[in-house]
Design a protein around this motif. Sequence first.
Motif, PDB file in Angstrom:
ATOM      1  N   ASP A   1       0.810  -1.236   0.000  1.00 21.20           N
ATOM      2  CA  ASP A   1       0.000   0.000   0.000  1.00 21.20           C
ATOM      3  C   ASP A   1       0.839   1.281   0.000  1.00 21.20           C
ATOM      4  N   ASP A   2       1.937   1.276  -0.712  1.00 16.20           N
ATOM      5  CA  ASP A   2       2.756   2.489  -0.897  1.00 16.20           C
ATOM      6  C   ASP A   2       3.294   3.083   0.406  1.00 16.20           C
ATOM      7  N   TRP A   3       3.501   2.243   1.410  1.00 18.02           N
ATOM      8  CA  TRP A   3       4.061   2.726   2.674  1.00 18.02           C
ATOM      9  C   TRP A   3       5.583   2.625   2.710  1.00 18.02           C
ATOM     10  N   GLN A   4       6.196   2.116   1.655  1.00 21.37           N
ATOM     11  CA  GLN A   4       7.635   1.844   1.719  1.00 21.37           C
ATOM     12  C   GLN A   4       8.462   3.110   1.978  1.00 21.37           C
ATOM     13  N   SER A   5       8.190   4.194   1.261  1.00 23.47           N
ATOM     14  CA  SER A   5       9.013   5.391   1.421  1.00 23.47           C
ATOM     15  C   SER A   5       8.896   5.960   2.833  1.00 23.47           C
ATOM     16  N   ASP A   6       7.682   5.970   3.411  1.00 25.47           N
ATOM     17  CA  ASP A   6       7.505   6.474   4.776  1.00 25.47           C
ATOM     18  C   ASP A   6       8.229   5.598   5.785  1.00 25.47           C
ATOM     19  N   LEU A   7       8.101   4.283   5.616  1.00 26.32           N
ATOM     20  CA  LEU A   7       8.704   3.349   6.573  1.00 26.32           C
ATOM     21  C   LEU A   7      10.223   3.398   6.496  1.00 26.32           C
ATOM     22  N   HIS A   8      10.777   3.377   5.283  1.00 28.88           N
ATOM     23  CA  HIS A   8      12.230   3.397   5.141  1.00 28.88           C
ATOM     24  C   HIS A   8      12.825   4.732   5.598  1.00 28.88           C
ATOM     25  N   ALA A   9      12.120   5.831   5.330  1.00 23.84           N
ATOM     26  CA  ALA A   9      12.607   7.129   5.790  1.00 23.84           C
ATOM     27  C   ALA A   9      12.652   7.184   7.309  1.00 23.84           C
ATOM     28  N   ALA A  10      11.656   6.602   7.967  1.00 25.95           N
ATOM     29  CA  ALA A  10      11.657   6.576   9.439  1.00 25.95           C
ATOM     30  C   ALA A  10      12.795   5.705   9.960  1.00 25.95           C
ATOM     31  N   TRP A  11      13.066   4.594   9.293  1.00 22.96           N
ATOM     32  CA  TRP A  11      14.205   3.763   9.710  1.00 22.96           C
ATOM     33  C   TRP A  11      15.529   4.514   9.523  1.00 22.96           C
ATOM     34  N   CYS A  12      15.615   5.336   8.468  1.00 22.15           N
ATOM     35  CA  CYS A  12      16.821   6.151   8.278  1.00 22.15           C
ATOM     36  C   CYS A  12      17.025   7.084   9.464  1.00 22.15           C
ATOM     37  N   ARG A  13      15.968   7.764   9.883  1.00 23.12           N
ATOM     38  CA  ARG A  13      16.081   8.687  11.013  1.00 23.12           C
ATOM     39  C   ARG A  13      16.439   7.949  12.297  1.00 23.12           C
ATOM     40  N   ALA A  14      15.883   6.747  12.461  1.00 22.04           N
ATOM     41  CA  ALA A  14      16.205   5.954  13.645  1.00 22.04           C
ATOM     42  C   ALA A  14      17.676   5.527  13.640  1.00 22.04           C
ATOM     43  N   ALA A  15      18.194   5.146  12.470  1.00 24.34           N
ATOM     44  CA  ALA A  15      19.597   4.725  12.383  1.00 24.34           C
ATOM     45  C   ALA A  15      20.534   5.874  12.714  1.00 24.34           C
ATOM     46  N   VAL A  16      20.172   7.075  12.272  1.00 25.46           N
ATOM     47  CA  VAL A  16      21.007   8.240  12.577  1.00 25.46           C
ATOM     48  C   VAL A  16      20.927   8.568  14.063  1.00 25.46           C
ATOM     49  N   ARG A  17      19.722   8.563  14.625  1.00 28.69           N
ATOM     50  CA  ARG A  17      19.547   8.915  16.042  1.00 28.69           C
ATOM     51  C   ARG A  17      20.230   7.909  16.945  1.00 28.69           C
ATOM     52  N   GLN A  18      20.134   6.627  16.606  1.00 24.42           N
ATOM     53  CA  GLN A  18      20.703   5.583  17.456  1.00 24.42           C
ATOM     54  C   GLN A  18      22.133   5.218  17.074  1.00 24.42           C
ATOM     55  N   ARG A  19      22.679   5.899  16.046  1.00 26.99           N
ATOM     56  CA  ARG A  19      24.064   5.672  15.608  1.00 26.99           C
ATOM     57  C   ARG A  19      24.312   4.192  15.354  1.00 26.99           C
ATOM     58  N   ASP A  20      23.426   3.580  14.578  1.00 30.10           N
ATOM     59  CA  ASP A  20      23.495   2.143  14.306  1.00 30.10           C
ATOM     60  C   ASP A  20      24.159   1.916  12.946  1.00 30.10           C
ATOM     61  N   PRO A  21      25.435   1.467  12.915  1.00 28.84           N
ATOM     62  CA  PRO A  21      26.129   1.327  11.624  1.00 28.84           C
ATOM     63  C   PRO A  21      25.554   0.233  10.736  1.00 28.84           C
ATOM     64  N   GLU A  22      25.053  -0.854  11.320  1.00 33.80           N
ATOM     65  CA  GLU A  22      24.525  -1.943  10.484  1.00 33.80           C
ATOM     66  C   GLU A  22      23.289  -1.483   9.722  1.00 33.80           C
ATOM     67  N   TRP A  23      22.362  -0.842  10.413  1.00 34.14           N
ATOM     68  CA  TRP A  23      21.179  -0.339   9.724  1.00 34.14           C
ATOM     69  C   TRP A  23      21.552   0.768   8.746  1.00 34.14           C
ATOM     70  N   SER A  24      22.483   1.651   9.123  1.00 29.82           N
ATOM     71  CA  SER A  24      22.895   2.722   8.210  1.00 29.82           C
ATOM     72  C   SER A  24      23.483   2.141   6.934  1.00 29.82           C
ATOM     73  N   ARG A  25      24.325   1.133   7.090  1.00 31.81           N
ATOM     74  CA  ARG A  25      24.956   0.498   5.934  1.00 31.81           C
ATOM     75  C   ARG A  25      23.897  -0.113   5.015  1.00 31.81           C
ATOM     76  N   THR A  26      22.897  -0.735   5.630  1.00 33.70           N
ATOM     77  CA  THR A  26      21.833  -1.371   4.850  1.00 33.70           C
ATOM     78  C   THR A  26      20.990  -0.344   4.109  1.00 33.70           C
TER      79      THR A  26
END
Length: 539
Positions: free
Chosen positions: A365-390
């Motif tokens: 249902d076209d939620w991919q861009s919203d979900l992935h963008a939120a994961w990007c912000r979470a990776a930056v906030r939590q300084r998670d290199p594995e998620w950032s790399r992915t």
Amino acid sequence: MNRTSAPVDAPAPGVWEELVTTALLGTERRTPPGGAPGREAPLALLDAAAVETVRRRAGLRPAKAAARPEPVAEDHRPALPAAAARRLALLLADRPGTSGGRRGTAPDLMELLPQWLASANARGFAAPPQAVPALLDAARGRTDLRPAALKFAGPRAMWLARLNPDWRFALRATPGGGTALPHPEDTERIRVLWDEGLFAERVALLSALRAREPAAARELLATTWSTERAEDRLMFLDSLRTGLGPQDEPFLEQALSDRSRNVRATAAELLSALPGSALAARMAVRATACIAVDHTLDSPTIAVEAPPECDASMERDGVVAKPPAGRGERSWWLGQLVEATPLGTWSARLGGRTPREIVALPVADDWQSDLHAAWCRAAVRQRDPEWSRTLLGTPSAPEAGGPGAVSLAERAKLLATLDAAERADWVAGFIAAHGLSEAFQLLGVCAVPWSEPLGRAVIDALDIARDAGSYPWSFSGVMGLAERCLDPAEAGRLNGLLAIPDESEDASPGAGGYWAEAFQRLVTTLRLRRTMAEELEPE
């Protein structure tokens, strides 16, 4: 025969202001005081201004002598080597616009000053006393210079800033205005400064104490928290980012009930950066209720059901209820829940999958861009290199976005969570695949000097751009970065680019000569940087 001098008329009140007004309006519109309109009016105005100037200067009465200023505090740092002191004078003498239009092959000295100051500060040198006024003038015009310039200038800069209104910015730019902070063990002085000091002094005290003893700083803040102004609470709370840990959670939980929305939002952001906090757990419960794997389709797919409302408990935990213009409410709320949820939550929630497998799943249902963008912000906030790399994906991925990043700005933030070597290798791969047109923002997060692979990628891409027949100023931003960030040892690799190439039929007229000039300036700058580094070595 005695001759009596004619008395000189005393200047009428407001004459000087009247002369200034006449000069601004013009003698055709206003007659000079004491003069007559006509062709002689401009001369009369100038004569009157000259006479009034002499009167104003001669009429000054001696003022009462002021108390002498206290001597400047002694600076115990070692003096600059003589060659480095001469170099500093040359760097400070160069001002924007002093070279006229085109720079030719001459290095931009003012752009090298920040790097020079950083090197001098790293070696612990003190500024020559005669250079401090010029340092203050340079820092006055460029805010980016202020921290390094004021640190290098030392106590003499603060001493001078108290005497010259043009340099008062130094008192504001330096935490505490140069006030010496008490020793951590001097609890009495700490208490007095915290209770009675100026706001800048209190911020400096809290920041310094937080860097040395995080718990003591938090306890000091708690003693006056309820009586502080909202804007001050926000600034003080921001200082807890240094040394943030689980022991800060009780204080931050209390701040979630603050009467200021900005304070609540900052407290929630800090708590969400602690994956083990109660707030992070509450956000995880809310977010996982919205996201699951749907196995009823042909292949596993992430199904999203955004929250139907933003209740009071969500707002207390930092969720902003009203979305920005053009953004749907439910997607806005979902994004805030996901970015505050510990990233480790998703493996268990989505079938034990790794971050790479999770990001690869299709989203319904076209939620991919919203979900992935939120994961990007979470990776930056939590300084998670594995998620950032992915979420970055491979450097050769098409366009600006990887699996989760939809803009170069997001990619730059994700890159900042990786170590310097991996960051440089990724950007080098991006440049090799896409060239330099979109690389400027990514190069800005790379450590200086650039690594050899990154420097080689930039030089090769500049060479390709030259061969394509474009003008070098299309890449002036990258060229400027290269002058400041390339390893000076790379200068030898550029010798082959200094000659003016033969121009092809489709090349821009004169582009080859401009490129040769730009590369010559780059080589000259790199050699100058190497010389500057050598001059800073102790004699």
